[in-house]
Design a protein around this motif. Structure first.
Motif: not given
Ligand code: 5GP
Ligand code: MN
Ligand code: MN
Length: 475
Positions: A218-236
């Motif tokens: 998690a530390r290597a990925y820069g993630l801590s509890e309470g962090d907000v992410l935006a995630t996109i799922h789509c293709g071609s």
């Protein structure tokens, strides 16, 4: 369902090679997941295992379910030197569909009160739904440049930063694309669909890191509890779909001409060492670039939406993974390094720690594996299995996987009540299609927690962080 399988380990089930099978089939899952899996998965891996040039085994991930020809959640690798093949159905129609997560730098408390506005701004800016079009119109020349350049093309066209590219598989550009192998119809369909989410289970989700499972990763990925992410799922989008359709048809005809009897028409394939096989690979790689460019443009739109509410905000990439691909990779097989064409259909590449293709900052902990769950449950960040080595040619699951058909989900749920129930739990859905929302109801999917636990215990990947949805823009 289990009677034909031999248990190799607590999370590994083998369907021994018999009949036309050249290699065994292997499912990585808990007993409960295998028992609940539709019988078609076993039939389909047995069919895949009978294709020419397949090596080691036909694999299914814990989220596997029935798919077109190959199961979704299927992995199979072929050796060009042993008459191996490439299969359009083994990649899937949404070529290079994938997941990209962005750090927002925000904490839950920063967005909680602004959630409705954030949902509205994202929904206004992100074209979503069947037949939605983007602001961009590509000329024939720009189309070819996009198909060759992928996310790199998009960054050069102003849709992101150079720094984004290092956090994308293939550094944002798939080599070996051949725009000339892509039909005019595929190009026409894609002309005004760049920067669109599409329909069905594609989404843009705002998520909060709910719990960490591997602090070092998690530390290597820069993630801590309470962090907000935006995630996109789509293709071609239309491009991938048309390429899949064009080449599937060509592969069926070519197989008939060559007198190859297919165990299932949907398994139509072409020898890697053939004109058709090479053309498909060139077109499929162009579609990978199309998907990478598409997610890059959507990233720009997402950044603009967040900046409306949080001026000056930056949204650096965590990572971008594709889960419908065929890639040429080196793997060690029986002590020998071999060049293989690895099909992953609804399966994520999951390089273990130390892999040279990983960005330096992730190399110690393994590749980020981004997993969707559903709009009402959890999504996950995993890491390519460290220490335990790689299984299934360094692959892991890609989602929870459907537990029932769209048709069955429609029979059970109404879109409006799904939206209302989720809103009552603080999850805001915005979608042009209530029917789509019903088809995607959280309970239409398997228990993502059980799937990722099985992935970890089978040694495919390690759990790093569980994410909870706050806002979901649904195609
Ligand atoms: P696929 O690539 O097979 O179309 O979908 C990948 C996975 O995304 C599915 O197996 C499912 O678990 C997950 N998924 C589908 N809809 C949503 C959604 O709205 N939000 C999240 N977080 N995941 C979803
Ligand atoms: Mn997908
Ligand atoms: Mn897709």
């Amino acid at each position: 369902n289990l009677s034909k399988f031999r248990q190799r380990g607590p999370f590994e089930w083998e369907l021994p090679a018999s009949g036309r099978m050249r290699v065994p089939g292997v499912i990585f899952a808990s007993q409960a997941l295998v028992e609940a899996m539709d019988d078609k998965v076993g039939e389909q891996i047995a069919n895949v295992a009978s294709l020419p040039g397949i090596v080691e085994a036909a694999y299914a991930m814990p989220d596997a379910h029935w798919g077109y020809g190959f199961p979704i959640g299927g992995v199979a690798a072929f050796d060009a030197g042993e008459g191996g093949v490439v299969s359009a159905g083994g990649v899937g129609f949404d070529i290079s569909c994938g997941v990209r997560s962005l750090h927002t730098g925000l904490k839950l408390a920063d967005v909680e009160a602004l959630k409705p506005r954030l949902a509205d701004v994202l929904y206004r800016r992100i074209p979503a739904g069947l037949g939605s079009t983007g602001a961009l119109r590509l000329s024939a020349r720009e189309m070819d440049a996009m198909l060759l350049g992928g996310a790199r093309w998009a960054v050069e066209a102003g849709f992101g930063d150079e720094a984004d590219l290092a956090r994308i598989e293939e550094s944002g550009r798939m080599a070996g694309a051949d725009p000339a192998a892509v039909s005019e119809q595929a190009k026409k369909r894609q002309r005004d669909e760049m920067g669109t989410l599409g329909s069905g289970n594609h989404y843009l989700e705002v998520q909060v890191v709910d719990e960490l499972f591997d602090i070092r990763a998690a530390r290597a990925y820069g993630l801590s509890e309470g962090d907000v992410l935006a995630t996109i799922h789509c293709g071609s989008r239309g491009m991938g779909h048309q390429i899949g359709t064009d080449y599937l048809r060509a592969m069926v005809i070519a197989a008939a001409r060559a007198g190859i009897a297919l165990p299932d028409r949907e398994l139509a394939c072409a020898p890697l060492d053939s004109e058709l096989g090479r053309r498909y690979l060139g077109a499929m790689r162009a579609a990978i670039n199309c998907a990478l460019a598409n997610r890059q443009i959507l990233t720009r739109l997402t950044r603009q939406a967040f900046a409306e509410l949080f001026p000056g905000i930056r949204l650096p990439l965590l990572y971008d993974v594709s889960h419908n691909t065929c890639k040429e990779e080196w793997h060690v097989l029986g002590g020998q390094r071999r060049r293989l064409f690895v099909h992953r259909k609804g399966a994520t590449r999951a390089f273990a720690a130390g892999h040279a293709e990983l960005p330096a900052e992730y190399r110690q902990v393994g590749q980020p594996v981004l997993i969707g769950g559903s709009m009402g449950t959890a999504s996950w960040v995993l890491a390519g299995a460290a220490g335990t080595g790689e299984h299934a040619f360094a692959s892991a699951c890609h989602g929870a996987g459907r537990a029932m058909s769209r048709h069955e989900a429609l029979r059970r749920w109404q879109g409006r009540s799904v939206v209302d129930e989720l809103a009552a739990r603080g999850i805001l859905i915005r979608s042009p299609s209530l029917r789509g929302v019903a088809e995607e109801a959280p309970l239409a999917y398997k228990d993502v927690g059980a799937v990722v636990e099985a992935a970890e215990r089978a040694g495919l990947a390690v759990r790093v962080a569980r994410l909870r949805p706050l806002v979901c823009i649904k195609g």
